[in-house]
Scaffold this motif. Structure first.
Motif, PDB file in Angstrom:
ATOM      1  N   GLN A 148       6.598  33.790   6.529  1.00 53.24           N
ATOM      2  CA  GLN A 148       7.152  33.794   5.172  1.00 53.24           C
ATOM      3  C   GLN A 148       7.778  35.152   4.900  1.00 53.24           C
ATOM      4  OE1 GLN A 148       4.579  32.250   2.161  1.00 53.24           O
ATOM      5  NE2 GLN A 148       5.964  32.725   0.477  1.00 53.24           N
ATOM      6  N   ASN A 206      17.847  34.070   1.079  1.00 51.41           N
ATOM      7  CA  ASN A 206      16.977  34.090  -0.094  1.00 51.41           C
ATOM      8  C   ASN A 206      17.763  34.438  -1.358  1.00 51.41           C
ATOM      9  OD1 ASN A 206      13.495  34.703   0.439  1.00 51.41           O
ATOM     10  ND2 ASN A 206      14.413  33.855  -1.394  1.00 51.41           N
ATOM     11  N   GLU A 256      18.528  32.519  -5.050  1.00 51.39           N
ATOM     12  CA  GLU A 256      18.334  33.237  -6.310  1.00 51.39           C
ATOM     13  C   GLU A 256      19.579  33.216  -7.189  1.00 51.39           C
ATOM     14  OE1 GLU A 256      15.811  35.690  -7.653  1.00 51.39           O
ATOM     15  OE2 GLU A 256      14.470  34.341  -6.572  1.00 51.39           O
ATOM     16  N   VAL A 315       6.360  39.122  -3.111  1.00 52.37           N
ATOM     17  CA  VAL A 315       7.308  38.015  -2.978  1.00 52.37           C
ATOM     18  C   VAL A 315       8.016  37.825  -4.313  1.00 52.37           C
ATOM     19  CG1 VAL A 315       6.144  36.760  -1.118  1.00 52.37           C
ATOM     20  CG2 VAL A 315       5.439  36.379  -3.485  1.00 52.37           C
ATOM     21  N   THR A 365       9.904  32.782  -1.751  1.00 54.05           N
ATOM     22  CA  THR A 365      10.619  33.346  -0.606  1.00 54.05           C
ATOM     23  C   THR A 365      10.589  32.357   0.555  1.00 54.05           C
ATOM     24  OG1 THR A 365       8.597  34.509   0.078  1.00 54.05           O
ATOM     25  CG2 THR A 365      10.222  35.776  -1.183  1.00 54.05           C
TER      26      THR A 365
END
Length: 421
Positions: A176, A223, A227, A314, A319
């Motif tokens: 992760q 990522n 977002e 995170v 994430t």
């Protein structure tokens, strides 16, 4: 007495048949020696164990992680040798794509007995392997520890970056994406893209990310894609089924260009790898680093490379997380031993040991709920260090990886819209 001509004709056919049968038998024996039992997938597990004994398995994997190397060399290999008589030989590579290129070359050359028995892959490399028929067969469901301890119906197991695994790779580890920071310098770590933008502007030169196609840098922009464009769900469908993607992704390029002037060295250059970014963090040049291994920061603290005030976080909306796999190439000469090695690495004992930062600290691929009460106690008793987030926090902030087809699209887009901007 003079023999009739047909006698010699029949005798000639008989001799030829014996010769051809002998050749076929010799060829079969040669194949048996090189590839093991031809029907290893149909054999019972005791027969597989018998075939594997005395063989050497060459496992090819990324060699840039000291903790991974330590786990393979000092924990897995000696126990595999002692319990099953299988020698494990770790072959490090700089990039998993080197393994794929090697297999492509061997396939083109018609090499039936290769040098790779097991490889550690996922994502783009799995997709490339599958497209080029570089993988052996559906072996994973045959492994006793997969049957007993792996949740084979989990989407995170059944699909590798959106691509169905179909049993040709066995889940080995989970990862992760986490951000790492120095808590003495960063009191309130930014937990969203917008908060990160404001933080970067307030602390010019103290943040950067590796340049794609570095794996970590590529993960960072994926990522940030989630977002800045409204989350991951819109990207679960294949790339070729998307419409108007270029317009959607503009928000990502605008974001990355907005923070670029405030990056380390004003964004005129980027670290070429995650290890280079770690070096910048360790020296204090930047105050944040990042990576796909939640235990990496704790391991670096333990080894004295990162300050003791190092912590991880995170993003509040999650994430990226993924599963990485072990697979057997089409021309592995020791398929039975490869299956035994992979099955051992998926045992509760090996997976719990892998979770311990003393050995590696990577997340398990087997289902913790399928462990015995003793195994669960052992897992819960592991000290992951202050820099590693609790498993529950990580689990509550996981978002799936984007399908593999998008990765190349985004990396090329970054070069065009950010690097050359």
């Amino acid at each position: 007495m003079k023999r009739p001509k047909f006698f010699y004709l029949i005798a000639g056919f008989f001799i030829l048949a014996i010769f051809l049968a002998g050749c076929a038998g010799q060829k079969g024996n040669e194949q048996g020696k090189s590839a093991g039992h031809p029907n290893v997938l149909k054999a019972n597990w005791q027969d597989v164990l018998s075939q594997a004994k005395g063989q050497t398995v060459n496992i090819y994997l990324y060699g840039g992680s000291e903790s991974t190397n330590n786990y393979i060399d000092n924990w897995v290999a000696p126990r595999l040798k002692k319990q099953f008589g299988v020698q494990l030989n770790r072959v490090p590579v700089n990039d998993t794509k080197d393994i794929i290129n090697k297999l492509v070359s061997e396939k083109q050359a018609g090499k039936k007995d290769g040098s790779i028995d097991v490889m550690w892959i996922n994502g783009e490399n799995f997709l490339m392997s599958k497209k080029n028929n570089l993988l052996w067969d559906s072996f994973s469901p045959k492994l006793p520890n997969v049957k007993k301890y792996v949740n084979q119906n989990s989407p995170a197991i059944k699909n590798d970056f959106g691509e169905p695994t179909q049993g040709v790779e066995a889940p080995w580890s989970q990862a992760q994406f986490v951000f790492t920071y120095d808590s003495n310098k960063v009191k309130h770590p930014p937990k969203s893209a917008e908060a990160l933008k404001q933080w970067v502007k307030q602390h010019p030169g103290k943040f950067t990310y590796p340049a794609p196609p570095d794996f970590t840098g590529s993960a960072f922009i994926r990522n940030m894609l989630y977002e800045t464009t409204g989350g991951y769900k819109q990207y679960l469908k294949p790339l070729d089924k998307q419409t108007g993607l270029d317009n959607i992704v503009k928000a990502l390029w605008n974001y990355l260009n907005a923070i670029e002037p405030y990056l380390w060295r004003k964004g005129e250059t980027y670290p070429e790898s995650a290890s280079k970014l770690d070096q910048l963090y360790a020296s204090g040049a930047v105050w944040l680093t990042m990576g796909y291994d939640p235990a990496h920061a704790a391991n670096e603290v333990k080894d004295g490379r990162f300050p003791k005030s190092t912590r991880t976080f995170v993003l509040k909306d999650g994430t990226l997380s993924n599963t990485s796999y072990l697979s057997i190439p089409f021309n592995s000469p020791h398929k039975a031993a490869a299956m035994v090695a992979i099955n051992f690495m998926l045992s509760p004992k090996a997976q719990i040991a892998k979770s311990d930062p003393e050995n590696w600290g990577a997340l398990m691929a087997i289902d913790p709920n399928k462990l015995s009460s003793k195994g669960q106690k052992q897992l819960n008793a592991i000290d992951r260090g202050k820099a590693t987030l609790p498993s529950k926090v990580l689990a509550n902030h996981r978002v799936p990886e984007i399908p593999a087809g998008y990765v190349d699209y985004l990396e090329k887009g970054w070069m065009e819209h950010v690097a050359k901007h």
